[in-house]
Design a protein around this motif. Sequence first.
Motif, PDB file in Angstrom:
ATOM      1  N   ALA A 177       0.810  -1.222   0.000  1.00 54.42           N
ATOM      2  CA  ALA A 177       0.000   0.000   0.000  1.00 54.42           C
ATOM      3  C   ALA A 177       0.840   1.267   0.000  1.00 54.42           C
ATOM      4  N   LEU A 178       2.105   1.154   0.449  1.00 53.81           N
ATOM      5  CA  LEU A 178       2.960   2.336   0.557  1.00 53.81           C
ATOM      6  C   LEU A 178       3.947   2.465  -0.608  1.00 53.81           C
ATOM      7  N   ARG A 179       3.972   1.495  -1.491  1.00 54.40           N
ATOM      8  CA  ARG A 179       4.900   1.592  -2.623  1.00 54.40           C
ATOM      9  C   ARG A 179       4.598   2.788  -3.521  1.00 54.40           C
ATOM     10  N   PRO A 180       3.323   3.093  -3.817  1.00 58.12           N
ATOM     11  CA  PRO A 180       3.057   4.307  -4.603  1.00 58.12           C
ATOM     12  C   PRO A 180       3.528   5.573  -3.903  1.00 58.12           C
ATOM     13  N   VAL A 181       3.496   5.592  -2.571  1.00 62.96           N
ATOM     14  CA  VAL A 181       3.972   6.761  -1.823  1.00 62.96           C
ATOM     15  C   VAL A 181       5.488   6.897  -1.983  1.00 62.96           C
ATOM     16  N   PHE A 182       6.193   5.767  -1.907  1.00 67.66           N
ATOM     17  CA  PHE A 182       7.641   5.772  -2.116  1.00 67.66           C
ATOM     18  C   PHE A 182       7.972   6.264  -3.524  1.00 67.66           C
ATOM     19  N   ILE A 183       7.251   5.753  -4.518  1.00 67.40           N
ATOM     20  CA  ILE A 183       7.474   6.164  -5.908  1.00 67.40           C
ATOM     21  C   ILE A 183       7.229   7.661  -6.058  1.00 67.40           C
ATOM     22  N   ALA A 184       6.169   8.170  -5.406  1.00 69.23           N
ATOM     23  CA  ALA A 184       5.859   9.602  -5.491  1.00 69.23           C
ATOM     24  C   ALA A 184       6.992  10.440  -4.905  1.00 69.23           C
ATOM     25  N   GLY A 185       7.533  10.017  -3.767  1.00 70.54           N
ATOM     26  CA  GLY A 185       8.640  10.754  -3.162  1.00 70.54           C
ATOM     27  C   GLY A 185       9.877  10.745  -4.030  1.00 70.54           C
ATOM     28  N   ALA A 186      10.214   9.568  -4.563  1.00 71.97           N
ATOM     29  CA  ALA A 186      11.398   9.458  -5.419  1.00 71.97           C
ATOM     30  C   ALA A 186      11.214  10.240  -6.714  1.00 71.97           C
ATOM     31  N   GLY A 187      10.021  10.158  -7.299  1.00 71.28           N
ATOM     32  CA  GLY A 187       9.768  10.896  -8.528  1.00 71.28           C
ATOM     33  C   GLY A 187       9.775  12.396  -8.311  1.00 71.28           C
ATOM     34  N   LEU A 188       9.244  12.847  -7.165  1.00 71.55           N
ATOM     35  CA  LEU A 188       9.245  14.279  -6.868  1.00 71.55           C
ATOM     36  C   LEU A 188      10.666  14.807  -6.746  1.00 71.55           C
ATOM     37  N   ALA A 189      11.576  13.988  -6.207  1.00 69.08           N
ATOM     38  CA  ALA A 189      12.968  14.406  -6.080  1.00 69.08           C
ATOM     39  C   ALA A 189      13.555  14.742  -7.445  1.00 69.08           C
ATOM     40  N   SER A 190      13.304  13.889  -8.430  1.00 65.63           N
ATOM     41  CA  SER A 190      13.801  14.146  -9.782  1.00 65.63           C
ATOM     42  C   SER A 190      13.190  15.419 -10.359  1.00 65.63           C
ATOM     43  N   LEU A 191      11.874  15.569 -10.197  1.00 69.16           N
ATOM     44  CA  LEU A 191      11.205  16.751 -10.737  1.00 69.16           C
ATOM     45  C   LEU A 191      11.752  18.029 -10.103  1.00 69.16           C
ATOM     46  N   LEU A 192      11.909  18.022  -8.788  1.00 67.78           N
ATOM     47  CA  LEU A 192      12.425  19.204  -8.099  1.00 67.78           C
ATOM     48  C   LEU A 192      13.845  19.526  -8.542  1.00 67.78           C
ATOM     49  N   TRP A 193      14.690  18.493  -8.635  1.00 66.81           N
ATOM     50  CA  TRP A 193      16.095  18.724  -8.977  1.00 66.81           C
ATOM     51  C   TRP A 193      16.243  19.267 -10.393  1.00 66.81           C
ATOM     52  N   PHE A 194      15.601  18.629 -11.355  1.00 62.72           N
ATOM     53  CA  PHE A 194      15.753  19.078 -12.738  1.00 62.72           C
ATOM     54  C   PHE A 194      15.103  20.442 -12.957  1.00 62.72           C
ATOM     55  N   THR A 195      14.002  20.707 -12.272  1.00 64.01           N
ATOM     56  CA  THR A 195      13.390  22.030 -12.356  1.00 64.01           C
ATOM     57  C   THR A 195      14.324  23.095 -11.803  1.00 64.01           C
ATOM     58  N   LEU A 196      14.912  22.814 -10.654  1.00 65.61           N
ATOM     59  CA  LEU A 196      15.868  23.750 -10.052  1.00 65.61           C
ATOM     60  C   LEU A 196      17.065  23.960 -10.961  1.00 65.61           C
ATOM     61  N   LEU A 197      17.569  22.867 -11.526  1.00 69.61           N
ATOM     62  CA  LEU A 197      18.763  22.948 -12.362  1.00 69.61           C
ATOM     63  C   LEU A 197      18.481  23.678 -13.669  1.00 69.61           C
ATOM     64  N   GLY A 198      17.348  23.372 -14.302  1.00 70.87           N
ATOM     65  CA  GLY A 198      17.049  23.975 -15.596  1.00 70.87           C
ATOM     66  C   GLY A 198      16.603  25.419 -15.498  1.00 70.87           C
ATOM     67  N   PHE A 199      15.602  25.675 -14.662  1.00 68.33           N
ATOM     68  CA  PHE A 199      15.036  27.019 -14.593  1.00 68.33           C
ATOM     69  C   PHE A 199      15.836  27.948 -13.679  1.00 68.33           C
ATOM     70  N   GLY A 200      16.660  27.378 -12.824  1.00 69.03           N
ATOM     71  CA  GLY A 200      17.497  28.209 -11.959  1.00 69.03           C
ATOM     72  C   GLY A 200      18.931  28.287 -12.418  1.00 69.03           C
ATOM     73  N   ALA A 201      19.184  27.866 -13.680  1.00 61.24           N
ATOM     74  CA  ALA A 201      20.564  27.754 -14.164  1.00 61.24           C
ATOM     75  C   ALA A 201      21.330  29.060 -14.066  1.00 61.24           C
ATOM     76  N   ARG A 202      20.692  30.160 -14.418  1.00 57.29           N
ATOM     77  CA  ARG A 202      21.389  31.452 -14.437  1.00 57.29           C
ATOM     78  C   ARG A 202      21.930  31.806 -13.053  1.00 57.29           C
ATOM     79  N   ARG A 203      21.147  31.487 -12.039  1.00 53.37           N
ATOM     80  CA  ARG A 203      21.581  31.807 -10.678  1.00 53.37           C
ATOM     81  C   ARG A 203      22.473  30.726 -10.084  1.00 53.37           C
ATOM     82  N   LEU A 204      22.249  29.469 -10.509  1.00 52.92           N
ATOM     83  CA  LEU A 204      22.968  28.357  -9.903  1.00 52.92           C
ATOM     84  C   LEU A 204      24.330  28.105 -10.538  1.00 52.92           C
ATOM     85  N   ALA A 205      24.500  28.504 -11.811  1.00 47.49           N
ATOM     86  CA  ALA A 205      25.760  28.207 -12.500  1.00 47.49           C
ATOM     87  C   ALA A 205      26.984  28.710 -11.734  1.00 47.49           C
ATOM     88  N   PRO A 206      27.001  29.969 -11.239  1.00 45.00           N
ATOM     89  CA  PRO A 206      28.182  30.402 -10.476  1.00 45.00           C
ATOM     90  C   PRO A 206      28.408  29.564  -9.214  1.00 45.00           C
TER      91      PRO A 206
END
Length: 217
Positions: free
Chosen positions: A154-183
């Motif tokens: 019953a908790l496997r979908p919750v685990f998948i949601a957490g792991a998937g959210l990590a990827s979404l957050l990281w790539f969003t931060l990296l792509g859309f925050g590139a100008r500020r994060l590059a330095p």
Amino acid sequence: MNLTSLVPADPALAVFFQGLLLSLGLIVAIGAQNAFVLRQGLRREHVGPVVLFCALADALLITAGVLGMAQALGENRQLARALALAGALFLAWYGWRALQRARRPSQLQAASGGDGLSARAALAQAAAFTLLNPHVYLDTVLLVGSVGAQQPAALRPVFIAGAGLASLLWFTLLGFGARRLAPLFARPRAWQWLDALIGLTMLGLALALLRHVQNGP
């Protein structure tokens, strides 16, 4: 360091944060995929499609890993314990390597020059950096999949949601925050601190998984 004390006592939230921390620890690294996403962000070129592709690819691989491993394990508790032990050892090794990297300066560089890419070419390169990397199958499918498969059904979908959210957050931060994060990412000290945090996180997750092996299902 007991990471389980840092997450809520509610089982669903604990499983969610376990997936989130595990996925973040594995994805935040100096590599070709991250450098490509950072490059596209610096150029402000097809950032949305590239970020979405990378996040969805990770989510699908994580889901396939968790569900596939769960089906493969079935009622074989010995195999489940063996994979949990192997996962704990891998996490401990990964954490140790991250702590070793923290002692050596390194940086993530992404050139913003060169010719522009069409949307199709950008997605093709994103697919190549994601799917042709053998580590993605070891980390995302096998390791994350085996850890997720240890959770109650019953908790496997919750685990998948957490792991998937990590990827979404990281790539969003990296792509859309590139100008500020590059330095910041060009500073070796920033990656030393980040590797140190990843190392401690992975070691904490390894200890939690070892306790799971010790206590049994």
